[in-house]
Design a protein around this motif. Structure first.
Motif, PDB file in Angstrom:
ATOM      1  N   MET A   1      25.834  38.774  44.552  1.00 16.76           N
ATOM      2  CA  MET A   1      26.507  37.507  44.431  1.00 16.76           C
ATOM      3  C   MET A   1      27.969  37.677  44.847  1.00 16.76           C
ATOM      4  O   MET A   1      28.632  38.640  44.498  1.00 16.76           O
ATOM      5  CB  MET A   1      26.405  37.009  42.989  1.00 16.76           C
ATOM      6  N   ALA A   2      28.473  36.710  45.576  1.00 21.27           N
ATOM      7  CA  ALA A   2      29.834  36.760  46.100  1.00 21.27           C
ATOM      8  C   ALA A   2      30.864  36.481  45.002  1.00 21.27           C
ATOM      9  O   ALA A   2      30.554  35.944  43.954  1.00 21.27           O
ATOM     10  CB  ALA A   2      29.976  35.757  47.231  1.00 21.27           C
ATOM     11  N   PHE A   3      32.101  36.852  45.285  1.00 23.52           N
ATOM     12  CA  PHE A   3      33.254  36.605  44.417  1.00 23.52           C
ATOM     13  C   PHE A   3      33.132  37.288  43.055  1.00 23.52           C
ATOM     14  O   PHE A   3      33.627  36.791  42.049  1.00 23.52           O
ATOM     15  CB  PHE A   3      33.510  35.098  44.256  1.00 23.52           C
ATOM     16  N   THR A   4      32.487  38.440  43.025  1.00 22.94           N
ATOM     17  CA  THR A   4      32.368  39.184  41.778  1.00 22.94           C
ATOM     18  C   THR A   4      33.050  40.548  41.850  1.00 22.94           C
ATOM     19  O   THR A   4      33.241  41.179  40.815  1.00 22.94           O
ATOM     20  CB  THR A   4      30.890  39.398  41.396  1.00 22.94           C
ATOM     21  N   ASN A   5      33.407  41.012  43.045  1.00 22.19           N
ATOM     22  CA  ASN A   5      34.004  42.335  43.208  1.00 22.19           C
ATOM     23  C   ASN A   5      35.276  42.211  44.049  1.00 22.19           C
ATOM     24  O   ASN A   5      35.363  42.746  45.146  1.00 22.19           O
ATOM     25  CB  ASN A   5      33.001  43.290  43.858  1.00 22.19           C
ATOM     26  N   THR A   6      36.264  41.526  43.519  1.00 22.95           N
ATOM     27  CA  THR A   6      37.493  41.244  44.266  1.00 22.95           C
ATOM     28  C   THR A   6      38.286  42.515  44.522  1.00 22.95           C
ATOM     29  O   THR A   6      38.625  43.240  43.595  1.00 22.95           O
ATOM     30  CB  THR A   6      38.372  40.243  43.491  1.00 22.95           C
ATOM     31  N   LYS A   7      38.568  42.760  45.809  1.00 20.43           N
ATOM     32  CA  LYS A   7      39.405  43.897  46.204  1.00 20.43           C
ATOM     33  C   LYS A   7      40.768  43.434  46.697  1.00 20.43           C
ATOM     34  O   LYS A   7      41.720  44.197  46.703  1.00 20.43           O
ATOM     35  CB  LYS A   7      38.702  44.710  47.284  1.00 20.43           C
ATOM     36  N   GLY A   8      40.851  42.191  47.130  1.00 17.66           N
ATOM     37  CA  GLY A   8      42.115  41.630  47.598  1.00 17.66           C
ATOM     38  C   GLY A   8      41.940  40.155  47.870  1.00 17.66           C
ATOM     39  O   GLY A   8      40.840  39.695  48.179  1.00 17.66           O
ATOM     40  N   ARG A   9      43.028  39.432  47.732  1.00 18.23           N
ATOM     41  CA  ARG A   9      42.995  37.988  47.984  1.00 18.23           C
ATOM     42  C   ARG A   9      44.078  37.650  48.987  1.00 18.23           C
ATOM     43  O   ARG A   9      45.214  38.115  48.880  1.00 18.23           O
ATOM     44  CB  ARG A   9      43.199  37.217  46.685  1.00 18.23           C
ATOM     45  N   TYR A  10      43.705  36.797  49.942  1.00 19.06           N
ATOM     46  CA  TYR A  10      44.574  36.505  51.062  1.00 19.06           C
ATOM     47  C   TYR A  10      44.540  35.017  51.379  1.00 19.06           C
ATOM     48  O   TYR A  10      43.600  34.316  51.025  1.00 19.06           O
ATOM     49  CB  TYR A  10      44.126  37.306  52.292  1.00 19.06           C
TER      50      TYR A  10
END
Length: 105
Positions: A1-10
């Protein structure tokens, strides 16, 4: 599932030059506090910025969901804001971008 392992936000260049910082941060706030754990999120989230009696409404939708969710905020609506915004998750690198920027990828 997406948006569960945030490594960086841009935020893309188009987003940074067309939206104030607090509105950009609101996308992450909505995702973290209202969407994660409530919906099974895809790698592409779609938002619309709408005018609600002079205030800003964020409308969330996904292709596979029959549901749309709107979030009302007290930010003043600006007709020059982009209407459609995409947020992508590419292996933990989450990016907010204009629809035109997404389709150019």
């Amino acid at each position: 599932m997406a948006f569960t392992n945030t490594k960086g936000r841009y935020a893309s260049f188009g987003i940074v030059t067309s939206l104030p910082d607090d509105i950009i941060d609101t996308f992450w706030y909505i995702i973290d506090n209202y969407l994660k754990g409530v919906f099974e999120l895809d790698h592409l989230l779609q938002f619309e910025l709408l005018n609600n009696k002079g205030k800003l409404t964020f409308r969330f939708s996904e292709e596979h969901l029959d549901t749309q969710v709107s979030f009302d905020f007290t930010y003043p609506f600006d007709p020059f804001y982009p209407r459609q915004i995409f947020v992508t998750d590419n292996k933990g690198r989450e990016t907010i971008m204009l629809s035109d920027e997404y389709f150019m990828m």
